[in-house]
Design an enzyme around this catalytic site. Structure first.
Site, PDB file in Angstrom:
ATOM      1  N   SER A 124       0.989   7.005   1.372  1.00 19.21           N
ATOM      2  CA  SER A 124      -0.474   6.597   1.050  1.00 19.21           C
ATOM      3  C   SER A 124      -1.019   6.961   2.135  1.00 19.21           C
ATOM      4  O   SER A 124      -1.413   8.359   2.286  1.00 19.21           O
ATOM      5  CB  SER A 124      -0.316   4.978   1.281  1.00 19.21           C
ATOM      6  OG  SER A 124      -1.427   4.347   0.826  1.00 19.21           O
ATOM      7  N   HIS A 131      -1.017   8.000  -3.796  1.00 19.52           N
ATOM      8  CA  HIS A 131      -1.785   7.323  -4.840  1.00 19.52           C
ATOM      9  C   HIS A 131      -3.141   6.859  -4.584  1.00 19.52           C
ATOM     10  O   HIS A 131      -3.627   7.150  -3.325  1.00 19.52           O
ATOM     11  CB  HIS A 131      -0.991   6.086  -4.977  1.00 19.52           C
ATOM     12  CG  HIS A 131      -0.985   4.973  -3.731  1.00 19.52           C
ATOM     13  ND1 HIS A 131       0.089   3.964  -3.731  1.00 19.52           N
ATOM     14  CD2 HIS A 131      -1.470   5.035  -2.728  1.00 19.52           C
ATOM     15  CE1 HIS A 131      -0.311   3.244  -2.620  1.00 19.52           C
ATOM     16  NE2 HIS A 131      -0.937   3.704  -2.006  1.00 19.52           N
TER      17      HIS A 131
END
Length: 196
Positions: free
Chosen positions: A98, A123
């Protein structure tokens, strides 16, 4: 409370004890080994600014083993990395997920590395746990979309991938090993020995 190892050095005046992070900082090394929140971001930013003020021409090494975290905290670190004159050399040790992956790819081009068994995950941004009135939820939803556009554009810039591919790949968790991250443009090299 986390245990922080101490390092003892011999000097001509006797012994001197440092916590391990202070000792690493002397060698222009910052270790980000936790989830990224405002407090951690402030520590990393302070270290970046300190090292830059000490020597604006010396590379700063940022070692990352992080599951990610706060978008705003991560973007504050990102902006500081881009703001200082120093090259920021990034390394993935373990995982960069992330916002951790976002910081990994944001290092100076040509100086982004991962160890062989690293795991990289990208993501789309999220702001979990939203509740309240419909108008408040709408405000937060628009903010998430705005931040997603910013981070997607920056990921495209740093990886060389098209914006369309980034948008498609971050729709769900996109997990890569080190060779895949190199092919994707998140890192430049896979290393198994310290760089000299």
């Amino acid at each position: 409370m986390a245990l922080v190892p101490m390092v003892i050095e011999q000097t001509n005046r006797g012994e001197r004890a440092y916590d391990i992070y202070s000792r690493l900082l002397r060698d222009n090394i910052i270790f980000l080994g936790t989830p990224i929140d405002d407090q951690i971001a402030n520590l990393v930013i302070a270290q970046l600014l300190f090292l830059s003020a000490e020597d604006p021409d010396k590379d700063i090494q940022l070692y990352i083993n992080s599951p990610g975290g706060s978008i705003t905290a991560g973007l504050a670190i990102y902006d500081t990395m881009q703001f200082i004159k120093n090259d920021v050399v990034t390394y993935c040790i373990g995982q960069a997920a992330s916002m951790g992956a976002f910081l990994l790819m944001s290092g100076t081009a040509g100086k982004r590395f991962a160890l062989p068994n690293s795991r990289i995950l990208i993501h789309q941004p999220s702001m979990g746990g939203l509740s309240g009135q419909a108008t408040d939820i709408d405000i937060h939803a628009r903010e998430i979309l705005r931040i997603r556009e910013i981070t997607n554009n920056l990921m495209s810039k740093h990886t060389g991938q098209s914006l369309e591919r980034i948008e498609r790949d971050v729709e769900r968790d996109f997990i890569m090993n080190a060779p895949q991250a190199k092919e994707y443009g998140i890192i430049d090299e896979i290393i198994d020995r310290p760089r000299v």
